[in-house]
Design a protein around this motif. Structure first.
Motif, PDB file in Angstrom:
ATOM      1  N   GLY A  90       1.004  -1.065   0.020  1.00 59.27           N
ATOM      2  CA  GLY A  90       0.303  -0.009  -0.035  1.00 59.27           C
ATOM      3  C   GLY A  90       0.896   1.308   0.000  1.00 59.27           C
ATOM      4  O   GLY A  90       2.231   1.112  -0.313  1.00 59.27           O
ATOM      5  N   PHE A  91       0.174   2.162  -0.027  1.00 60.00           N
ATOM      6  CA  PHE A  91       0.939   3.767  -0.070  1.00 60.00           C
ATOM      7  C   PHE A  91       0.831   4.571   1.139  1.00 60.00           C
ATOM      8  O   PHE A  91      -0.378   4.536   1.775  1.00 60.00           O
ATOM      9  CB  PHE A  91       0.324   4.607  -1.084  1.00 60.00           C
ATOM     10  N   LYS A  92       1.943   5.149   1.461  1.00 55.17           N
ATOM     11  CA  LYS A  92       1.746   6.073   2.532  1.00 55.17           C
ATOM     12  C   LYS A  92       1.274   7.468   1.801  1.00 55.17           C
ATOM     13  O   LYS A  92       2.100   7.949   1.069  1.00 55.17           O
ATOM     14  CB  LYS A  92       3.154   6.432   3.264  1.00 55.17           C
ATOM     15  N   GLN A  93       0.077   7.875   2.329  1.00 55.36           N
ATOM     16  CA  GLN A  93      -0.409   9.136   1.441  1.00 55.36           C
ATOM     17  C   GLN A  93       0.480  10.279   1.419  1.00 55.36           C
ATOM     18  O   GLN A  93       0.732  10.942   0.453  1.00 55.36           O
ATOM     19  CB  GLN A  93      -1.969   9.408   2.114  1.00 55.36           C
ATOM     20  N   GLN A  94       1.033  10.609   2.528  1.00 56.65           N
ATOM     21  CA  GLN A  94       1.881  11.945   2.556  1.00 56.65           C
ATOM     22  C   GLN A  94       3.313  11.937   1.587  1.00 56.65           C
ATOM     23  O   GLN A  94       3.393  12.701   0.887  1.00 56.65           O
ATOM     24  CB  GLN A  94       2.234  12.191   4.102  1.00 56.65           C
ATOM     25  N   GLU A  95       3.628  10.538   1.455  1.00 59.56           N
ATOM     26  CA  GLU A  95       4.861  10.438   0.573  1.00 59.56           C
ATOM     27  C   GLU A  95       4.386  10.530  -0.831  1.00 59.56           C
ATOM     28  O   GLU A  95       4.948  11.059  -1.633  1.00 59.56           O
ATOM     29  CB  GLU A  95       5.531   8.916   0.969  1.00 59.56           C
ATOM     30  N   LEU A  96       3.261  10.079  -1.192  1.00 62.35           N
ATOM     31  CA  LEU A  96       2.614   9.796  -2.343  1.00 62.35           C
ATOM     32  C   LEU A  96       2.330  11.411  -2.961  1.00 62.35           C
ATOM     33  O   LEU A  96       2.710  11.778  -4.086  1.00 62.35           O
ATOM     34  CB  LEU A  96       1.396   9.050  -2.573  1.00 62.35           C
ATOM     35  N   ILE A  97       1.657  12.082  -1.859  1.00 61.33           N
ATOM     36  CA  ILE A  97       1.369  13.543  -2.173  1.00 61.33           C
ATOM     37  C   ILE A  97       2.582  14.426  -2.594  1.00 61.33           C
ATOM     38  O   ILE A  97       2.899  15.135  -3.366  1.00 61.33           O
ATOM     39  CB  ILE A  97       0.767  14.256  -0.914  1.00 61.33           C
ATOM     40  N   GLN A  98       3.773  14.017  -1.788  1.00 58.37           N
ATOM     41  CA  GLN A  98       5.201  14.868  -2.016  1.00 58.37           C
ATOM     42  C   GLN A  98       5.600  14.518  -3.380  1.00 58.37           C
ATOM     43  O   GLN A  98       6.220  15.151  -4.119  1.00 58.37           O
ATOM     44  CB  GLN A  98       5.986  14.561  -0.789  1.00 58.37           C
ATOM     45  N   THR A  99       5.598  13.124  -3.659  1.00 58.63           N
ATOM     46  CA  THR A  99       5.887  12.787  -5.080  1.00 58.63           C
ATOM     47  C   THR A  99       5.181  13.436  -6.315  1.00 58.63           C
ATOM     48  O   THR A  99       5.809  13.772  -7.366  1.00 58.63           O
ATOM     49  CB  THR A  99       5.808  11.146  -5.267  1.00 58.63           C
ATOM     50  N   MET A 100       3.825  13.471  -6.185  1.00 57.97           N
ATOM     51  CA  MET A 100       2.916  14.069  -6.900  1.00 57.97           C
ATOM     52  C   MET A 100       3.287  15.527  -7.367  1.00 57.97           C
ATOM     53  O   MET A 100       3.578  16.172  -8.253  1.00 57.97           O
ATOM     54  CB  MET A 100       1.495  14.114  -6.303  1.00 57.97           C
ATOM     55  N   LYS A 101       3.608  16.247  -6.057  1.00 58.56           N
ATOM     56  CA  LYS A 101       4.128  17.747  -6.071  1.00 58.56           C
ATOM     57  C   LYS A 101       5.393  17.884  -6.903  1.00 58.56           C
ATOM     58  O   LYS A 101       5.413  18.873  -7.510  1.00 58.56           O
ATOM     59  CB  LYS A 101       4.125  18.433  -4.647  1.00 58.56           C
ATOM     60  N   LYS A 102       6.299  16.840  -6.616  1.00 54.17           N
ATOM     61  CA  LYS A 102       7.565  16.982  -7.063  1.00 54.17           C
ATOM     62  C   LYS A 102       7.675  16.730  -8.541  1.00 54.17           C
ATOM     63  O   LYS A 102       8.238  17.455  -9.407  1.00 54.17           O
ATOM     64  CB  LYS A 102       8.565  15.954  -6.603  1.00 54.17           C
ATOM     65  N   ILE A 103       6.571  16.046  -9.167  1.00 52.81           N
ATOM     66  CA  ILE A 103       6.413  15.826 -10.696  1.00 52.81           C
ATOM     67  C   ILE A 103       5.727  17.124 -10.897  1.00 52.81           C
ATOM     68  O   ILE A 103       6.192  17.511 -12.436  1.00 52.81           O
ATOM     69  CB  ILE A 103       5.324  14.585 -10.670  1.00 52.81           C
ATOM     70  N   GLY A 104       5.159  17.746 -10.525  1.00 51.38           N
ATOM     71  CA  GLY A 104       4.684  19.050 -10.859  1.00 51.38           C
ATOM     72  C   GLY A 104       3.050  19.133 -10.578  1.00 51.38           C
ATOM     73  O   GLY A 104       2.419  20.061 -11.187  1.00 51.38           O
ATOM     74  N   PHE A 105       2.380  18.110 -10.261  1.00 53.91           N
ATOM     75  CA  PHE A 105       0.949  18.146  -9.916  1.00 53.91           C
ATOM     76  C   PHE A 105       0.592  19.299  -8.883  1.00 53.91           C
ATOM     77  O   PHE A 105       1.503  19.641  -7.948  1.00 53.91           O
ATOM     78  CB  PHE A 105       0.192  16.790  -9.462  1.00 53.91           C
TER      79      PHE A 105
END
Length: 135
Positions: A90-105
């Motif tokens: 599964g995913f740690k939501q906060q880590e996934l959010i940070q990855t999304m922001k890093k990509i540009g979302f």
């Protein structure tokens, strides 16, 4: 056993009443989030066991979206009780959010919307929906 062999092994027994129930719960959550869904295009991309290059995949999806396009991710919250070389935990939501922001979302937000008994790998689990926009 490789990912393809794992998939081939579980595929014949994958669809059952419990999975159909979960699919309906997910579909209802998407409809609630996006009541004008009939005016948009959606792609359902399943990652199977989840053992993919997630950041690379998300970057490719970002590049594929139109301006103001939205990405919804529905998956399991991280569960430390799941230990396997064949599926992700599964995913740690906060880590996934940070990855999304890093990509540009932008406008990235995530919420857990369902908890179930023996939902994932015979363990209690929860599902989350993450929303993100390409500006």
């Amino acid at each position: 056993m490789g990912n393809i062999q794992v998939f081939e092994k579980i595929a014949p027994n994958y669809e059952n009443d419990e999975r159909r129930k979960i699919a309906k719960i997910i579909a209802d959550a998407i409809r609630q989030q996006n009541p004008q869904g009939n005016q948009q295009t959606a792609i359902d991309y399943g990652c199977g066991t989840g053992l993919v290059g997630m950041e690379s995949l998300l970057s490719n999806l970002y590049q594929s979206l139109n301006r103001n396009g939205q990405l919804l991710i529905i998956d399991f919250d991280y569960n430390e009780a799941i230990v396997s070389d064949n599926v992700h935990s599964g995913f740690k939501q906060q880590e996934l959010i940070q990855t999304m922001k890093k990509i540009g979302f932008t406008d990235v937000k995530s919420t857990t919307f369902y908890h179930g008994s023996q939902l994932f790998m015979n363990q209690d689990a929860s599902l989350f929906m993450l929303e993100a926009t390409k500006n």
